[in-house]
Scaffold this motif. Structure first.
Motif, mmCIF file in Angstrom:
data_model
loop_
_atom_site.group_PDB
_atom_site.id
_atom_site.type_symbol
_atom_site.label_atom_id
_atom_site.label_comp_id
_atom_site.label_asym_id
_atom_site.label_seq_id
_atom_site.Cartn_x
_atom_site.Cartn_y
_atom_site.Cartn_z
ATOM 1 N N ASN A 102 3.738 46.452 40.523
ATOM 2 C CA ASN A 102 4.401 46.528 39.225
ATOM 3 C C ASN A 102 5.478 47.602 39.290
ATOM 4 O OD1 ASN A 102 5.066 47.170 36.509
ATOM 5 N ND2 ASN A 102 3.145 46.270 35.834
ATOM 6 N N LEU A 103 6.738 47.183 39.113
ATOM 7 C CA LEU A 103 7.851 48.134 39.181
ATOM 8 C C LEU A 103 8.488 48.329 37.805
ATOM 9 C CD1 LEU A 103 9.564 46.921 42.493
ATOM 10 C CD2 LEU A 103 7.922 48.765 42.188
ATOM 11 N N SER A 104 7.712 48.127 36.766
ATOM 12 C CA SER A 104 8.271 48.252 35.420
ATOM 13 C C SER A 104 8.536 49.707 35.068
ATOM 14 C CB SER A 104 7.295 47.684 34.390
ATOM 15 O OG SER A 104 6.978 46.367 34.696
ATOM 16 N N ASN A 105 9.563 49.899 34.276
ATOM 17 C CA ASN A 105 9.800 51.215 33.688
ATOM 18 C C ASN A 105 10.364 51.008 32.292
ATOM 19 O OD1 ASN A 105 12.546 50.652 33.905
ATOM 20 N ND2 ASN A 105 12.715 51.666 35.888
ATOM 21 N N GLU A 106 10.937 52.069 31.710
ATOM 22 C CA GLU A 106 11.391 51.960 30.328
ATOM 23 C C GLU A 106 12.463 50.884 30.122
ATOM 24 O OE1 GLU A 106 12.446 55.656 28.134
ATOM 25 O OE2 GLU A 106 10.782 56.430 29.309
ATOM 26 N N ASN A 107 13.170 50.543 31.188
ATOM 27 C CA ASN A 107 14.305 49.632 31.029
ATOM 28 C C ASN A 107 14.068 48.215 31.495
ATOM 29 O OD1 ASN A 107 15.826 51.895 30.168
ATOM 30 N ND2 ASN A 107 15.959 52.500 32.322
ATOM 31 N N ARG A 108 12.983 47.990 32.213
ATOM 32 C CA ARG A 108 12.757 46.634 32.708
ATOM 33 C C ARG A 108 11.259 46.402 32.916
ATOM 34 N NH1 ARG A 108 14.197 48.741 38.323
ATOM 35 N NH2 ARG A 108 12.118 49.346 38.984
ATOM 36 N N ASP A 109 10.894 45.125 32.852
ATOM 37 C CA ASP A 109 9.553 44.726 33.245
ATOM 38 C C ASP A 109 9.699 43.889 34.490
ATOM 39 O OD1 ASP A 109 7.895 45.739 31.074
ATOM 40 O OD2 ASP A 109 9.026 44.366 29.812
ATOM 41 N N ALA A 152 4.543 52.231 30.944
ATOM 42 C CA ALA A 152 5.408 51.097 31.299
ATOM 43 C C ALA A 152 4.651 50.012 32.048
ATOM 44 C CB ALA A 152 6.584 51.582 32.147
ATOM 45 N N GLN A 153 3.626 50.389 32.818
ATOM 46 C CA GLN A 153 2.982 49.401 33.685
ATOM 47 C C GLN A 153 1.672 48.862 33.137
ATOM 48 O OE1 GLN A 153 2.991 51.093 37.622
ATOM 49 N NE2 GLN A 153 5.214 51.218 37.657
ATOM 50 N N ASN A 204 10.885 40.547 33.346
ATOM 51 C CA ASN A 204 11.123 40.712 31.911
ATOM 52 C C ASN A 204 10.142 39.956 31.019
ATOM 53 O OD1 ASN A 204 12.866 42.488 30.910
ATOM 54 N ND2 ASN A 204 14.601 41.104 30.721
ATOM 55 N N ARG A 247 7.422 46.801 26.011
ATOM 56 C CA ARG A 247 8.245 47.801 26.687
ATOM 57 C C ARG A 247 8.741 48.807 25.643
ATOM 58 N NH1 ARG A 247 13.627 45.794 28.426
ATOM 59 N NH2 ARG A 247 12.488 44.234 29.607
ATOM 60 N N SER A 248 8.711 50.078 25.993
ATOM 61 C CA SER A 248 9.130 51.145 25.081
ATOM 62 C C SER A 248 8.387 51.109 23.737
ATOM 63 C CB SER A 248 10.638 51.084 24.828
ATOM 64 O OG SER A 248 11.322 51.135 26.055
ATOM 65 N N GLN A 300 -0.616 38.399 32.187
ATOM 66 C CA GLN A 300 -0.152 39.654 32.787
ATOM 67 C C GLN A 300 -1.207 40.214 33.743
ATOM 68 O OE1 GLN A 300 2.729 41.000 32.367
ATOM 69 N NE2 GLN A 300 3.453 40.841 30.265
ATOM 70 N N ASN A 346 -0.538 40.749 37.632
ATOM 71 C CA ASN A 346 -0.632 42.103 38.161
ATOM 72 C C ASN A 346 -1.731 42.229 39.217
ATOM 73 O OD1 ASN A 346 1.138 44.441 36.924
ATOM 74 N ND2 ASN A 346 0.857 42.894 35.330
#
Lengths: 479, 234
Positions: free
Chosen positions: A168-175, B65-66, A235, B74-75, A60, A64
């Motif tokens: 990095n465009l991750s948020n709570e719903n996606r990595d 998240a990052q 993901n 995640r979460s 990662q 990143n």
């Protein structure tokens, strides 16, 4: 006078390095670790099982863009609150020093090293010494740049280099991470150790004979190409990358001018246009396990000058080409426990060699090539076990086989093949001791079953494959 | 009744211990008065989020998240038990731990290897926002497990081990192991992580005046039992 001073300063350098190595060995703090560790404030164990093998977090970190930083930064913003500078307070510089002893089962014949006597047991101090710039440049751009002095070549030059931009465009719903890498060795940008650049053996002798045949993507292009590719990491599971490479040789002398550097296409092995590279991998993680299966490959058109004896008989950079297609499958399994770590790395590389360029101009080794079409296959598998990241045992097996080609694999003492076959297979057994996470001692034994096509008299000069069995001891220090 | 009694006995103990284990020196260190006030909230529900600005909330969500997600998932649902699950963890507990990592007072090996660096540049406001961010995340319900391990663990959790002077865990960690204030949520946590922490308390690698004595007489088998039970809780 000057030369005396030079000798003194050179000796001084070595003494300094040796003292540094000693200090590291016996110092009581484990924080003397390279620049990624300094930048993140994390121990090597966060990113590596045992370096250079990466953990899932290490992958990662790389994907990143090497930018995750927990250092104080020097900042500047515009009146519109736009960030224009975020510089780590400490430059991400670190050093590597490798010293080794190599001994082959049977010394090389004296004649093989003109003007020298063959000494069985080569002591290299250093084998390699490197300076790294490894870390964040700006919030989305980072670099891994290695410059190495190599004892074997006596030169200092760029080694593995990977400059990248990542977002990095991750948020709570996606990595989701995407990025671009500029690098000088196909697969040096990869994050799984089942690919060639960071694969097993992670370290090895440069003072022992190695089999003649290797696929193009398996090290032949390292540091002789420059490439750019774009990647997606979705993901924490799917990795896709595509890019191109172009010849970018180092330390090359121009044949016409005698000056430094190639002019236009006068390089050795120049490519026609660019070589497309692709990579697709899927990673599954559960509990302490991670499993990757993937594929990668490269297509390359080469103006065949590579095996020419001097003076160069050049086809010309617009003549016929030899075309190489490398297609590989790889897999990696890791179990990372608190006490036990176990990894398996494997790959299969298939290479299709369309040699019509060489055939048309009859130039391979000055011989008329017998085939216009060859294949070359390589299979590798390795198991590594580490106890408390301190003691390690590894066992690897490599098998290379392909079309018999008496022009490509011609007889020559030690390095050649008597029967024109590229077939080699060997085992590597290794014990690793890691007293500190940034210091590693390796004892390695390579046992050849077949070397350049045969087990006995493989070179036509009476040498057996097992004569090349190699015992290798390495001390590796990173600081 | 019994529970009220142990609370009454243990509360002052916890209060002093938490104060003692608190950060020694830091620029934004709250005064002892503020700390004491915060401690009175231990038994209450989570503190209000009113002080946290929308900008801080966004910054915390983005950081989580990052960066944090690269290990904690995640979460807050991590995969490997090297990394604790953070979803639903108590805000105050998270804050206290992040400050303890930042101040290098939580010293167990993985705390040093991973979290000292991660927490070193976090400011008090972002730490608070991160605490609230993780607390409001819904933990994923585990698959129900029914085994002798679980039954034995449940017994320890609810009644303690009187023969070894071990108090019932639920007095502090609450009946469903959901935690409260500075008492961490243990429900649904990776069993291997819980065992690692219990061992760290036992051998003094993780310093905490409340948990250290409780773990002294614990056997490895009892740790496994209670951890297996805890991981099975939703």
């Amino acid at each position: 006078m000057k030369s005396t001073l030079q000798i003194i300063s050179k000796a001084g350098q070595y003494i300094w390095l040796a003292v540094m190595a000693m200090v590291l060995l016996w110092s009581n703090s484990a924080d003397a670790v390279p620049s990624f560790a300094r930048q993140t404030g994390m121990a090597c164990a966060a990113c590596h099982t045992v370096f250079p093998e990466l953990t899932p977090f290490g992958r990662q970190f790389k994907l990143n863009g090497y930018v995750i930083s927990n250092l104080k930064t020097i900042k500047d913003i515009t009146l519109n609150k736009e960030d224009i500078l975020e510089l780590n307070a400490m430059p991400p510089i670190s050093f590597m020093f490798q010293t080794s002893v190599t001994s082959t089962n049977k010394a090389l014949p004296d004649a093989n090293i003109p003007g020298h006597l063959a000494q069985d047991g080569t002591f290299e101090f250093p084998q390699q010494a490197s300076i790294f710039f490894a870390g964040a440049i700006s919030p989305k751009i980072g670099a891994f740049v290695q410059a190495t002095y190599s004892s074997a070549s006596g030169t200092f030059g760029f080694d593995n280099t990977d400059l990248r931009f990542a977002d990095n465009l991750s948020n709570e719903n996606r990595d989701f991470v995407y990025g671009i890498t500029l690098n000088n060795n196909p697969t040096v940008q990869d994050v799984w150790n089942s690919t060639p650049a960071w694969g097993f053996p992670f370290e090895g002798p440069d003072a022992a004979p190695t089999p003649a045949a290797a696929t193009r993507i398996d090290g032949s292009l390292a540091q002789n190409v420059g490439g750019a590719s774009a990647y997606l990491w979705w993901n924490n599971a799917l990795y896709a990358e595509a890019g191109v490479y172009r010849t970018s040789p180092q330390g090359f002398q121009n044949g016409t001018t005698g000056g430094n550097g190639p002019i236009d296409s006068s390089a050795v092995d120049p490519m026609n246009g660019v070589a497309p590279y692709w990579r697709l991998a899927y990673q599954a993680q559960w509990d302490r396990h991670s499993l990757e299966v993937g594929t990668f490959g490269l297509y390359e058109e080469v103006f065949p000058t590579h095996l020419n004896p001097a003076p160069l008989v050049q086809v010309g950079a617009n003549g016929p080409t030899d075309n190489f297609t490398d297609v590989a499958a790889d897999a990696q399994y890791q179990f990372i426990g608190d006490e036990h770590i176990f990894t398996v790395l494997t790959s299969y590389i298939h290479e299709d060699q369309d040699l019509h360029g060489s055939v048309n101009s009859a130039i391979i080794n000055g011989l008329t090539p017998p085939n216009s079409h060859d294949t070359l296959e390589t299979f590798k598998i390795t198991g590594n076990y580490y106890y408390h990241r301190k003691y390690g045992l590894s066992l690897g097996y490599v098998n290379t086989w392909g079309t018999t080609d008496t022009a490509l694999y011609a007889p020559a003492p030690v390095t050649g093949s008597n029967n024109g076959s590229p077939d080699s297979d060997y085992f590597i057994a290794q014990a690793t001791y890691v007293p500190w996470l940034n210091t590693k001692f390796v004892l390695q034994y390579t046992a050849y079953n077949k070397f350049n096509g045969a087990s006995s008299n493989y070179d036509g000069s009476g040498r057996s494959a097992s004569d090349n069995n190699t015992l290798y001891f390495l001390g590796w220090f990173n600081f | 009744m019994n529970r009220l009694f142990s609370m009454a006995v243990l509360f002052p103990l916890v209060t002093t211990s938490v104060l003692a284990a608190g950060p020694e020196t830091h620029e934004n260190q709250p005064t002892t008065g503020e700390q004491a006030a915060a401690l009175t909230k231990i038994q209450q529900t989570a503190p209000s989020e009113e002080q946290i600005t929308p900008e801080l909330k966004d910054a915390a969500a983005k950081l989580a998240a990052q960066e944090c997600a690269l290990c904690h998932g995640r979460s807050g649902q991590s995969i490997s038990p090297t990394f604790p699950r953070l979803a639903g963890q108590r805000a105050e507990y998270i804050e206290a731990q992040l400050k303890a990592f930042r101040d290098a007072t939580r010293k167990d090996p993985d705390a040093q290897a991973y979290m000292w660096g991660m927490a070193s540049q976090l400011t008090d406001p972002i730490i608070e926002a991160l605490g609230h961010y993780y607390e409001q995340l819904k933990p994923v319900a585990p698959n129900p497990v029914d085994s002798r391990q679980v039954a034995a663990g449940k017994e320890i959790f609810e009644r303690g081990i009187p023969a070894q002077n071990v108090p019932a865990c639920q007095t502090c960690h609450m009946a469903q192991a959901q935690g409260a204030g500075l008492f961490p949520r243990l429900a649904g946590q990776h069993a291997a992580y819980l065992v690692k922490q219990m061992n760290s308390f036992k051998n003094g690698l993780r310093v905490n005046p409340v948990m250290q004595p409780i773990m002294q007489s614990f056997t490895s088998e009892q740790m496994e039992q209670v951890a297996t039970y805890l991981e099975s809780l939703p």
